[in-house]
Design a protein around this motif. Structure first.
Motif, mmCIF file in Angstrom:
data_model
loop_
_atom_site.group_PDB
_atom_site.id
_atom_site.type_symbol
_atom_site.label_atom_id
_atom_site.label_comp_id
_atom_site.label_asym_id
_atom_site.label_seq_id
_atom_site.Cartn_x
_atom_site.Cartn_y
_atom_site.Cartn_z
ATOM 1 N N ALA A 21 -6.362 13.072 -3.521
ATOM 2 C CA ALA A 21 -5.319 13.803 -2.747
ATOM 3 C C ALA A 21 -5.572 11.723 -2.527
ATOM 4 O O ALA A 21 -6.558 11.312 -2.340
ATOM 5 C CB ALA A 21 -5.900 14.335 -1.776
ATOM 6 N N GLY A 22 -4.200 11.699 -1.407
ATOM 7 C CA GLY A 22 -3.736 10.307 -1.705
ATOM 8 C C GLY A 22 -3.540 9.442 -3.336
ATOM 9 O O GLY A 22 -3.173 8.559 -3.084
ATOM 10 N N ARG A 33 0.964 -1.568 -0.214
ATOM 11 C CA ARG A 33 -0.198 -0.242 0.266
ATOM 12 C C ARG A 33 1.181 1.150 0.218
ATOM 13 O O ARG A 33 2.662 1.168 0.791
ATOM 14 C CB ARG A 33 -0.812 0.182 1.713
ATOM 15 N N LEU A 34 1.227 2.185 -1.182
ATOM 16 C CA LEU A 34 1.476 3.810 -0.764
ATOM 17 C C LEU A 34 -0.101 4.563 -0.752
ATOM 18 O O LEU A 34 -0.349 4.835 -1.552
ATOM 19 C CB LEU A 34 2.217 3.139 -2.322
ATOM 20 N N GLN A 35 -0.028 5.216 -0.066
ATOM 21 C CA GLN A 35 -1.197 6.157 -0.019
ATOM 22 C C GLN A 35 -2.301 5.523 -0.127
ATOM 23 O O GLN A 35 -2.729 4.780 0.438
ATOM 24 C CB GLN A 35 -1.398 6.969 -0.532
ATOM 25 N N ASP A 36 -3.154 6.155 -1.280
ATOM 26 C CA ASP A 36 -4.718 5.805 -1.497
ATOM 27 C C ASP A 36 -4.264 4.099 -2.814
ATOM 28 O O ASP A 36 -5.576 3.298 -3.735
ATOM 29 C CB ASP A 36 -5.488 6.439 -1.827
ATOM 30 N N SER A 93 -3.789 0.348 -3.219
ATOM 31 C CA SER A 93 -3.709 -0.915 -2.675
ATOM 32 C C SER A 93 -3.079 -1.838 -3.781
ATOM 33 O O SER A 93 -3.924 -2.087 -4.451
ATOM 34 C CB SER A 93 -4.777 -1.717 -1.328
ATOM 35 N N LYS A 144 -0.060 17.067 -10.161
ATOM 36 C CA LYS A 144 -0.129 17.012 -8.922
ATOM 37 C C LYS A 144 -1.689 17.482 -8.167
ATOM 38 O O LYS A 144 -2.401 17.277 -7.766
ATOM 39 C CB LYS A 144 0.687 16.905 -7.837
ATOM 40 N N PRO A 196 -1.017 8.215 -5.218
ATOM 41 C CA PRO A 196 0.551 8.451 -5.175
ATOM 42 C C PRO A 196 0.719 9.277 -6.746
ATOM 43 O O PRO A 196 0.705 8.530 -8.133
ATOM 44 C CB PRO A 196 1.135 7.342 -4.764
ATOM 45 N N ASP A 221 5.957 10.266 -4.793
ATOM 46 C CA ASP A 221 5.546 9.475 -4.570
ATOM 47 C C ASP A 221 6.832 8.200 -4.144
ATOM 48 O O ASP A 221 6.981 7.161 -3.023
ATOM 49 C CB ASP A 221 4.087 9.525 -4.226
ATOM 50 N N THR A 257 -3.242 5.547 -10.646
ATOM 51 C CA THR A 257 -1.636 6.298 -10.282
ATOM 52 C C THR A 257 -1.248 6.917 -11.559
ATOM 53 O O THR A 257 -2.041 6.218 -12.525
ATOM 54 C CB THR A 257 -1.049 5.191 -9.859
#
Length: 342
Positions: A206-207, A9-12, A14, A201, A209, A242, A159
């Motif tokens: 938000a969330g 998991r990296l931020q949101d 998964s 960005k 990456p 990120d 992402t």
């Protein structure tokens, strides 16, 4: 327990496992419009069925003349976004997460009538030089990256990856040998990349990456070393990256002083150094087709995720087969119709 099979998991974002399909150009867009086709649907969805954790769709360009060839993908209109969305949704329905690599080929745009670049530096002696972008054109290019990111989010990606490697436009700006400008974009190697990162960005939820692919070193004579790229990458991290996807070279003809090893795992030391010195997670890539080698790279801390390119071109089910070979549980990932095979 297979390290390849561990969730991540990296931020949101998964992921069901740590296996990545890296971007690989297919040169198969519909006509010359840059829109993905049925080939792309089968190509990507089959890897989702095959158990891949993260699929990063191939280099997708922000304008027509930003493509390597006229048959490369683009993302500059709603029609492009809608075509991508259908493929992305289907991949996600089989449990994979999907990213898209946004880029501009710069001086490597083979079919552009007049390729552009930070400076008028030809790829090799005797080849035509690209046209140097004006300052205003550089600023407009940043806005094209922003718009492409907006369209990618609208298409439903999990992402986004920026292509700052292999000699394409962002790489050209942060390469001292290729960027000979005397404006602000030449005085600071990371300035263009930083502005692109911030623009992209601004369009991402938000969330979500942001990934960025980098060439850790250049192989041309006079090319930069790791220390230069680490400094640039630190600026990119501060701007909002990120996770880094660590590759090498691709900027032009290989010189006489440094050459890529091209042996299994030859880029792992680069990935490990960037991971340790920057304090960000990394994706390793580069001849990691052997499941045992890819698994060991994760176990030994060289990387957080591993990307397998050629192996997945040969085998859409590389992920399932790799998990089986390293003590994972492929049956849990396989579609129910295939589970009895595992």
């Amino acid at each position: 327990m297979s390290a390849l099979g561990e969730s991540y998991r990296l931020q949101d974002l998964s992921l069901r496992n740590r296996i990545v399909m890296p971007p690989m150009c297919q040169y198969s867009a519909s006509g010359k419009d840059g829109i993905p086709t049925e080939w792309h649907r089968i190509h990507y969805v089959s890897r989702a069925v095959g158990g891949t954790g993260l699929i990063i769709m191939e280099m997708t360009n922000i304008e027509p003349d930003g493509r390597i060839t006229d048959h490369c993908l683009g993302l500059w209109s709603q029609a492009h976004a809608e075509a991508f969305a259908a493929i992305i949704r289907e991949c996600q329905s089989y449990g994979a997460k999907v990213g898209i690599q946004i880029a501009h080929a710069g001086r490597k745009a083979e079919d552009a009538q007049q390729p552009v670049a930070p400076s008028a530096v030809p790829i090799a002696p005797g080849t035509a030089a690209p046209r140097a972008l004006s300052t205003a054109e550089v600023e407009a290019m940043v806005e094209r990256f922003r718009e492409s990111a907006r369209l990618a989010v609208a298409a439903g990606v999990d992402t986004i990856e920026l292509h700052g490697a292999h000699g394409y436009l962002i790489h050209q700006f942060h390469s001292p040998a290729l960027n000979r400008r005397d404006d602000a974009y030449g005085q600071e190697s990371s300035r263009f990349g930083v502005e692109v990162i911030r623009a992209v960005k601004s369009q991402m939820p938000a969330g979500m990456p942001l990934l960025m692919r980098l060439s850790a070193v250049e192989y041309m004579d006079g090319g930069y070393e790791e220390e230069h790229m680490l400094r640039v990458a630190a600026d990119y991290k501060a701007a909002g990256v990120d996770m880094f996807h660590i590759s090498s070279g691709g900027e032009g003809p290989v010189g006489s002083k440094r050459q890529p090893a091209n042996t299994p795992g030859y880029q792992l030391p680069f990935a490990r150094r960037f991971r340790e010195e920057l304090g960000l997670p990394v994706i390793a890539v580069g001849l990691l087709d052997d499941p045992a080698l890819a698994n060991r790279a994760l176990e030994e801390g060289d990387a957080d995720l591993v990307a397998v390119g050629r192996g997945m071109l040969r085998d859409p089910y590389w992920a399932l087969h790799a998990l089986a070979a390293t003590g994972g549980a492929p049956a849990e990932l396989a579609p129910r119709q295939y589970r009895r095979a595992f």
